[in-house]
Design an enzyme around this catalytic site. Structure first.
Site, PDB file in Angstrom:
ATOM      1  N   HIS A   1      -4.764  -2.294  -5.757  1.00 19.42           N
ATOM      2  CA  HIS A   1      -3.963  -0.979  -6.112  1.00 19.42           C
ATOM      3  C   HIS A   1      -5.289   0.096  -6.486  1.00 19.42           C
ATOM      4  O   HIS A   1      -5.775  -0.466  -7.491  1.00 19.42           O
ATOM      5  CB  HIS A   1      -3.116  -1.355  -7.532  1.00 19.42           C
ATOM      6  CG  HIS A   1      -2.012  -2.041  -7.193  1.00 19.42           C
ATOM      7  ND1 HIS A   1      -1.165  -2.810  -8.294  1.00 19.42           N
ATOM      8  CD2 HIS A   1      -1.291  -2.651  -6.082  1.00 19.42           C
ATOM      9  CE1 HIS A   1      -0.115  -3.414  -7.748  1.00 19.42           C
ATOM     10  NE2 HIS A   1      -0.281  -3.173  -6.348  1.00 19.42           N
TER      11      HIS A   1
ATOM     12  N   ASP B   1       0.858  -1.252   0.013  1.00 22.12           N
ATOM     13  CA  ASP B   1       0.197  -0.210  -0.072  1.00 22.12           C
ATOM     14  C   ASP B   1       0.921   1.291   0.055  1.00 22.12           C
ATOM     15  O   ASP B   1       0.608   2.217   0.631  1.00 22.12           O
ATOM     16  CB  ASP B   1      -0.836  -0.176   1.250  1.00 22.12           C
ATOM     17  CG  ASP B   1      -1.954  -1.414   1.243  1.00 22.12           C
ATOM     18  OD1 ASP B   1      -2.227  -1.651   0.067  1.00 22.12           O
ATOM     19  OD2 ASP B   1      -2.049  -1.772   2.334  1.00 22.12           O
TER      20      ASP B   1
HETATM   21  P1  IMP Z   1      -1.087 -12.878   2.365  1.00 26.65           P
HETATM   22  O1  IMP Z   1      -0.367 -12.060   1.216  1.00 26.65           O
HETATM   23  O2  IMP Z   1      -2.481 -12.690   2.030  1.00 26.65           O
HETATM   24  O3  IMP Z   1      -0.884 -14.363   2.784  1.00 26.65           O
HETATM   25  O4  IMP Z   1      -0.917 -12.044   3.689  1.00 26.65           O
HETATM   26  C1  IMP Z   1       0.258 -11.816   4.514  1.00 26.65           C
HETATM   27  C2  IMP Z   1       0.434 -10.538   4.969  1.00 26.65           C
HETATM   28  O5  IMP Z   1       0.518  -9.458   3.882  1.00 26.65           O
HETATM   29  C3  IMP Z   1      -0.673  -9.885   5.793  1.00 26.65           C
HETATM   30  O6  IMP Z   1      -0.194  -9.066   6.780  1.00 26.65           O
HETATM   31  C4  IMP Z   1      -1.460  -8.953   4.666  1.00 26.65           C
HETATM   32  O7  IMP Z   1      -2.053  -8.103   5.194  1.00 26.65           O
HETATM   33  C5  IMP Z   1      -0.314  -8.715   3.765  1.00 26.65           C
HETATM   34  N1  IMP Z   1      -0.526  -8.254   2.459  1.00 26.65           N
HETATM   35  C6  IMP Z   1      -0.570  -8.997   1.542  1.00 26.65           C
HETATM   36  N2  IMP Z   1      -0.954  -8.516   0.287  1.00 26.65           N
HETATM   37  C7  IMP Z   1      -0.892  -6.905   0.690  1.00 26.65           C
HETATM   38  C8  IMP Z   1      -1.087  -5.908   0.049  1.00 26.65           C
HETATM   39  O8  IMP Z   1      -1.291  -5.671  -1.377  1.00 26.65           O
HETATM   40  N3  IMP Z   1      -0.920  -4.569   0.664  1.00 26.65           N
HETATM   41  C9  IMP Z   1      -0.681  -4.645   2.087  1.00 26.65           C
HETATM   42  N4  IMP Z   1      -0.683  -5.612   2.839  1.00 26.65           N
HETATM   43  C10 IMP Z   1      -0.602  -6.821   2.068  1.00 26.65           C
HETATM   44 MG    MG Z   2      -2.751  -1.977  -1.578  1.00 24.25          MG
END
Ligand code: IMP
Ligand code: MG
Length: 341
Positions: A43, A13
């Site tokens: 995004h 983010d």
């Molecule tokens: P996962 O990628 O869904 O397995 O999540 C693992 C960690 O990465 C968690 O803390 C999610 O909130 C974070 N996370 C995954 N993708 C994003 C993103 O696009 N933006 C922010 N945090 C993310």
């Molecule tokens: Mg994002």
């Protein structure tokens, strides 16, 4: 071949989508490749004054003559992918024709979704990301080429980038997540994601290292995090104020993001390891609005003030502290607009 990369330097983010979209406006790029992650990304993109949220589809979809590819470093949910394509198409974006999927990307299967659906330890986005990568590396996964729903979209990265006679590729590589969510570079294992989030991961998608021209590192003037580690946000109301002003809610999860100040030394580390040439610091407008300027200091660092964070007197001092920490050859772009840089 030439290539530029947009990579996250914090915990996701950091406005990578905004930066990618902005760069594509130049008309220079032939390809836009999403190089890691999946629908866990969100995004937010302003295109011609309208707000779009993409999850898996590269930002190049908004531009004619840019071939968009979900790269082999990604894992993809076929139903969600097709839904996202159709929604863009319904909103007047020519997505069906523009987007392809690398045949060797992996599929997020129903069993991965089921496993991740009630995940309550890490705070994942519950998109099946972790289980899909586990099975990819455990050699029990499924490639896009074996998925009927994805057949119409398949492509081969090598043919896309190395076929003689095609226009010379100038590739924009769009990352998901960020440096401190990377499985190797996280300071907080296992509260990380399951794909690599650095320039090294971008290279793995078929772009040779010596084609890279610029690396745009995306960061915000404060940090946010959407997982479950409660210790991320210090116990002070100022962080809630910043979160409210910055509308810090996950584009994928809807969850309130946790907030803390930037550690200039962490930022430098992410810049150095990624070989960033251009650092884009977004959301300056939010700290101006709240009129709070602060930074974080680690315990074992040169400046140990005996607490985790401290206030600075104003924006000028804040910028000076950040600039002093970043290698001088890196161009810093301060951004205060959600629509551009
Ligand atoms: P996962 O990628 O869904 O397995 O999540 C693992 C960690 O990465 C968690 O803390 C999610 O909130 C974070 N996370 C995954 N993708 C994003 C993103 O696009 N933006 C922010 N945090 C993310
Ligand atoms: Mg994002």
């Amino acid at each position: 071949m030439k290539a530029d990369v947009v990579v996250g330097l914090q915990l996701g983010d950091e406005a990578k989508g905004k930066i990618t979209h902005h760069l594509l406006k130049s008309g220079r790029y032939t390809h836009c490749i999403r190089f890691n992650g999946s629908h866990n990304a969100g995004h937010s993109i302003y295109h011609n004054g309208r707000k779009f949220i993409t999850h898996m589809i590269p930002a190049g979809v908004f531009f004619d003559n840019v071939d968009c590819i979900v790269g082999p470093g990604c894992v993809i949910n076929p139903d969600k992918f097709i839904k996202e394509l159709n929604e863009l198409q319904d909103n007047g974006i020519n997505a069906q024709a523009a987007v392809r999927v690398a045949y060797n990307a992996h599929v997020i299967q129903d069993k991965h979704l089921e496993e991740d659906a009630d995940e309550s330890k890490i705070g994942t986005t519950r998109m099946g990301n972790g289980p899909a990568y586990r099975d990819k590396y455990g050699r029990t996964g499924m490639r896009a080429e074996s998925c009927d729903k994805l057949k119409p979209y398949l492509t081969d990265m090598y043919k896309e980038l190395f076929s003689p006679g095609f226009r010379e590729p100038f590739v924009l590589l769009e990352g998901g997540q960020g440096f401190f969510l990377d499985p190797d570079w996280t300071d907080n294992y296992p509260y990380n994601t399951s794909s690599h989030c650095t320039v090294a991961a971008a290279l793995q998608n078929g772009v040779p290292y010596n084609s890279i021209r610029r690396v745009y590192g995306a960061a915000k003037v404060y940090e946010t995090y959407s997982g479950f580690d409660e210790s991320f946000q210090p116990n002070d109301d100022v962080f809630n104020k910043i979160g409210d002003a910055g509308k810090e809610f996950g584009a994928t999860t809807g969850r309130r993001r946790k907030i803390r100040f930037v550690d200039p030394f962490d930022l430098r580390k992410a810049v150095q390891v990624n070989g960033v040439t251009h650092l884009v610091m977004s959301k300056l407008d939010i700290l101006r609005e709240v009129d709070v300027w602060g930074i974080r200091y680690g315990k074992d660092r040169k400046y140990n003030y005996g607490k985790d964070w401290k206030y600075l007197s104003n924006e000028e001092e804040f910028r000076m502290v950040i600039e002093a920490a970043i290698p001088p050859e890196v161009e810093i772009i301060w951004s205060s607009s959600p629509e551009g840089i």
